[in-house]
Design an enzyme around this catalytic site. Structure first.
Site, PDB file in Angstrom:
ATOM      1  N   ARG A  30     -58.720 -10.050 -33.918  1.00 46.99           N
ATOM      2  CA  ARG A  30     -59.359  -9.187 -32.700  1.00 46.99           C
ATOM      3  C   ARG A  30     -58.701  -8.806 -31.664  1.00 46.99           C
ATOM      4  O   ARG A  30     -57.943  -9.366 -31.240  1.00 46.99           O
ATOM      5  CB  ARG A  30     -60.925 -10.098 -32.356  1.00 46.99           C
ATOM      6  N   ASP A  31     -59.183  -7.560 -31.320  1.00 43.83           N
ATOM      7  CA  ASP A  31     -58.409  -6.822 -30.224  1.00 43.83           C
ATOM      8  C   ASP A  31     -59.095  -7.627 -28.949  1.00 43.83           C
ATOM      9  O   ASP A  31     -60.181  -8.128 -28.727  1.00 43.83           O
ATOM     10  CB  ASP A  31     -58.747  -5.407 -30.094  1.00 43.83           C
ATOM     11  N   ILE A  32     -57.969  -7.903 -27.796  1.00 43.86           N
ATOM     12  CA  ILE A  32     -58.279  -8.734 -26.727  1.00 43.86           C
ATOM     13  C   ILE A  32     -59.163  -8.117 -25.829  1.00 43.86           C
ATOM     14  O   ILE A  32     -59.852  -8.604 -24.924  1.00 43.86           O
ATOM     15  CB  ILE A  32     -56.900  -9.115 -26.239  1.00 43.86           C
ATOM     16  N   ASN A  88     -52.181   4.531 -33.297  1.00 46.83           N
ATOM     17  CA  ASN A  88     -51.797   5.283 -32.342  1.00 46.83           C
ATOM     18  C   ASN A  88     -50.134   5.272 -32.587  1.00 46.83           C
ATOM     19  O   ASN A  88     -49.594   4.426 -32.637  1.00 46.83           O
ATOM     20  CB  ASN A  88     -51.951   4.715 -31.115  1.00 46.83           C
ATOM     21  N   GLU A  96     -48.995   1.205 -27.045  1.00 46.65           N
ATOM     22  CA  GLU A  96     -48.815   0.415 -25.895  1.00 46.65           C
ATOM     23  C   GLU A  96     -47.899  -0.867 -26.652  1.00 46.65           C
ATOM     24  O   GLU A  96     -46.986  -1.408 -26.083  1.00 46.65           O
ATOM     25  CB  GLU A  96     -49.684  -0.449 -25.233  1.00 46.65           C
ATOM     26  N   VAL A  97     -48.224  -1.164 -27.876  1.00 44.76           N
ATOM     27  CA  VAL A  97     -47.612  -2.316 -28.641  1.00 44.76           C
ATOM     28  C   VAL A  97     -46.808  -1.683 -29.771  1.00 44.76           C
ATOM     29  O   VAL A  97     -47.387  -1.238 -30.481  1.00 44.76           O
ATOM     30  CB  VAL A  97     -48.640  -3.389 -29.030  1.00 44.76           C
ATOM     31  N   HIS A 101     -49.865  -1.362 -35.890  1.00 47.22           N
ATOM     32  CA  HIS A 101     -51.061  -1.873 -35.949  1.00 47.22           C
ATOM     33  C   HIS A 101     -52.086  -0.695 -36.342  1.00 47.22           C
ATOM     34  O   HIS A 101     -52.201   0.266 -35.371  1.00 47.22           O
ATOM     35  CB  HIS A 101     -51.557  -2.936 -34.754  1.00 47.22           C
TER      36      HIS A 101
HETATM   37  P1  5GP Z   1     -52.086   0.651 -28.723  1.00 43.42           P
HETATM   38  O1  5GP Z   1     -52.506   1.213 -27.515  1.00 43.42           O
HETATM   39  O2  5GP Z   1     -50.569   0.207 -28.837  1.00 43.42           O
HETATM   40  O3  5GP Z   1     -52.575   1.421 -30.122  1.00 43.42           O
HETATM   41  O4  5GP Z   1     -53.240  -0.745 -28.939  1.00 43.42           O
HETATM   42  C1  5GP Z   1     -52.445  -1.890 -28.652  1.00 43.42           C
HETATM   43  C2  5GP Z   1     -53.724  -3.015 -28.491  1.00 43.42           C
HETATM   44  O5  5GP Z   1     -53.423  -4.142 -28.452  1.00 43.42           O
HETATM   45  C3  5GP Z   1     -54.769  -2.650 -27.401  1.00 43.42           C
HETATM   46  O6  5GP Z   1     -55.979  -2.190 -27.874  1.00 43.42           O
HETATM   47  C4  5GP Z   1     -54.728  -3.930 -26.593  1.00 43.42           C
HETATM   48  O7  5GP Z   1     -56.203  -4.311 -26.268  1.00 43.42           O
HETATM   49  C5  5GP Z   1     -54.310  -4.976 -27.710  1.00 43.42           C
HETATM   50  N1  5GP Z   1     -53.832  -6.050 -27.302  1.00 43.42           N
HETATM   51  C6  5GP Z   1     -52.658  -6.146 -26.222  1.00 43.42           C
HETATM   52  N2  5GP Z   1     -52.281  -7.498 -25.997  1.00 43.42           N
HETATM   53  C7  5GP Z   1     -53.072  -8.300 -27.002  1.00 43.42           C
HETATM   54  C8  5GP Z   1     -53.088  -9.515 -27.213  1.00 43.42           C
HETATM   55  O8  5GP Z   1     -52.111 -10.396 -26.516  1.00 43.42           O
HETATM   56  N3  5GP Z   1     -53.799  -9.894 -28.104  1.00 43.42           N
HETATM   57  C9  5GP Z   1     -54.540  -9.075 -28.770  1.00 43.42           C
HETATM   58  N4  5GP Z   1     -55.323  -9.755 -29.699  1.00 43.42           N
HETATM   59  N5  5GP Z   1     -54.568  -7.856 -28.581  1.00 43.42           N
HETATM   60  C10 5GP Z   1     -53.960  -7.392 -27.943  1.00 43.42           C
END
Ligand code: 5GP
Ligand code: ZN
Length: 117
Positions: A30-32, A88, A96-97, A101
């Site tokens: 699950r997303d945080i 993304n 962001e990550v 994903h």
């Molecule tokens: P992006 O913007 O890279 O597509 O999405 C990164 C996602 O990772 C975001 O929706 C953010 O809420 C989620 N996220 C960031 N840090 C963590 C974490 O430590 N644990 C979990 N479960 N999700 C995270």
């Protein structure tokens, strides 16, 4: 494993996550900071920065990732009403990550695909 990568550290069990689905090659949790009633991230266990790199370097795991996303959508009860699967990729998409994903989003009408221009 990339020791600087948040999601590699989740795969390694170094950072906790609420895991909802796991296979030999994929993990879903699950997303945080959920953006919908259901917001699950589906990742390959191996490190690839984005979906383009994954698709080029490992087509088999790319297929596994889609299968895992479908299994998550079914398990979360999203098949009847529909859901969104989102990758993304890069700066314009606000990634962001940098461990690929897929976002599985659903549980209510999700609105327009993008913010109005
Ligand atoms: P992006 O913007 O890279 O597509 O999405 C990164 C996602 O990772 C975001 O929706 C953010 O809420 C989620 N996220 C960031 N840090 C963590 C974490 O430590 N644990 C979990 N479960 N999700 C995270
Ligand atoms: Zn990683």
């Amino acid at each position: 494993m990339d020791t600087d990568c948040l999601f590699c550290r989740i795969v390694a069990g170094e950072i906790p996550a609420t895991v909802v689905h796991e296979t030999d090659t994929t993990l879903a949790f699950r997303d945080i900071d959920p953006k919908a009633p259901v917001h699950v991230l589906v990742i390959p266990k191996t490190h690839h920065p984005d979906v383009v790199t994954l698709a080029r370097q490992d087509p088999a795991v790319s297929a596994d990732l889609l299968s895992a996303a479908a299994a998550v959508a079914e398990a979360e009860g999203l098949l009847a009403d529909g859901f969104r699967l989102l990758f993304n990729t890069g700066v314009y998409a606000g990634q962001e990550v940098f461990h690929v994903h897929g976002h599985v989003l659903g549980g209510e009408p999700l609105g327009p695909m993008l913010a109005p221009r």
